[in-house]
Design an enzyme around this catalytic site. Structure first.
Site, PDB file in Angstrom:
ATOM      1  N   ALA A  28       0.858  -1.181   0.000  1.00 43.45           N
ATOM      2  CA  ALA A  28       0.000   0.000   0.000  1.00 43.45           C
ATOM      3  C   ALA A  28       0.892   1.227   0.000  1.00 43.45           C
ATOM      4  CB  ALA A  28      -0.902   0.015   1.229  1.00 43.45           C
ATOM      5  N   THR A  29       0.273   2.373  -0.210  1.00 45.81           N
ATOM      6  CA  THR A  29       0.965   3.648  -0.049  1.00 45.81           C
ATOM      7  C   THR A  29       0.025   4.603   0.665  1.00 45.81           C
ATOM      8  OG1 THR A  29       2.188   3.330  -2.103  1.00 45.81           O
ATOM      9  CG2 THR A  29       2.133   5.555  -1.205  1.00 45.81           C
ATOM     10  N   ALA A  30       0.510   5.223   1.733  1.00 42.17           N
ATOM     11  CA  ALA A  30      -0.265   6.222   2.461  1.00 42.17           C
ATOM     12  C   ALA A  30       0.678   7.336   2.881  1.00 42.17           C
ATOM     13  CB  ALA A  30      -0.934   5.607   3.686  1.00 42.17           C
ATOM     14  N   SER A  88       0.080  -0.771  -5.293  1.00 50.07           N
ATOM     15  CA  SER A  88      -0.630   0.482  -5.027  1.00 50.07           C
ATOM     16  C   SER A  88      -1.348   0.944  -6.288  1.00 50.07           C
ATOM     17  CB  SER A  88       0.358   1.573  -4.582  1.00 50.07           C
ATOM     18  OG  SER A  88       1.034   1.199  -3.409  1.00 50.07           O
TER      19      SER A  88
END
Length: 198
Positions: free
Chosen positions: A8-10, A176
């Site tokens: 994921a990317t946050a 992502s």
């Protein structure tokens, strides 16, 4: 990325008057794309929010429990619960589960007195910062954030930078993608919206 730890990317960014969180919407286990519409940004209170990378189910449970504890704390204190208190409550809960950890990296922040942000690892260490990125796309996102972040940005500048950081990661990280969820928190409350990655 391991078979059982989804990528994921946050990202999270502080600006003059608030914080902005942005995350992409994909969940992938190994080579299997599970979902293209997963929400990874979470309002905890009207003045505090969070975003995550890792097992979203763990973050969903963590955010619900912390939101309930924050409501109780607000009734006890008779004032808004500050972001550092929410971060510490999350840290305590994650550390208590250290032998069976919640497999999520968290960025939590908000504004009561001033905008502030913290990054938490799955064991609950709390690291304050002005901006942060977590997940398998963090390196690509930080490649955008590091040279372009500046203190006291405007709200629109911070939103644009957060979207560009997630977009850059989504273009290079196969785990992502599929859109950007944005959560903005100011003293006036929260604002959420979703955009496609172009």
């Amino acid at each position: 990325m391991s078979m059982y730890m989804p990528g994921a990317t946050a990202v999270g960014i502080t600006f003059d008057g608030g914080v902005v969180f942005a995350s992409e919407k994909r969940i992938a286990f190994g080579n299997f794309l599970v979902s293209k519409t997963t929400k990874k940004t979470f309002p905890i209170t009207p003045k505090v929010g969070a975003t995550c990378a890792g097992l979203v189910a763990d973050m969903q449970i963590l955010s619900l429990q912390i939101a309930a504890l924050a409501k109780i704390r607000k009734m006890e204190l008779k004032r808004d619960v500050p972001p550092n208190t929410v971060a510490k409550m999350m840290s305590n809960m994650m550390y208590e589960r250290r032998y069976f950890p919640l497999l999520t990296q968290v960025i939590v922040g908000g504004v009561v007195d001033k905008p502030i942000m913290y990054t938490l690892d799955p064991l609950g260490s709390v690291l304050p910062d002005e901006y942060a990125a977590v997940g398998t796309g963090a390196e690509m996102a930080l490649g955008v954030l590091d040279p372009q972040f500046k203190p006291n940005m405007t709200k629109d500048e911070a939103i644009d930078l957060a979207k560009r950081a997630v977009r850059a990661a989504s273009l290079r990280d196969s785990a992502s993608g599929d859109g950007v969820d944005v959560l903005v928190i100011t003293k006036d409350g929260t604002e959420e919206f979703t955009e496609e990655i172009k």
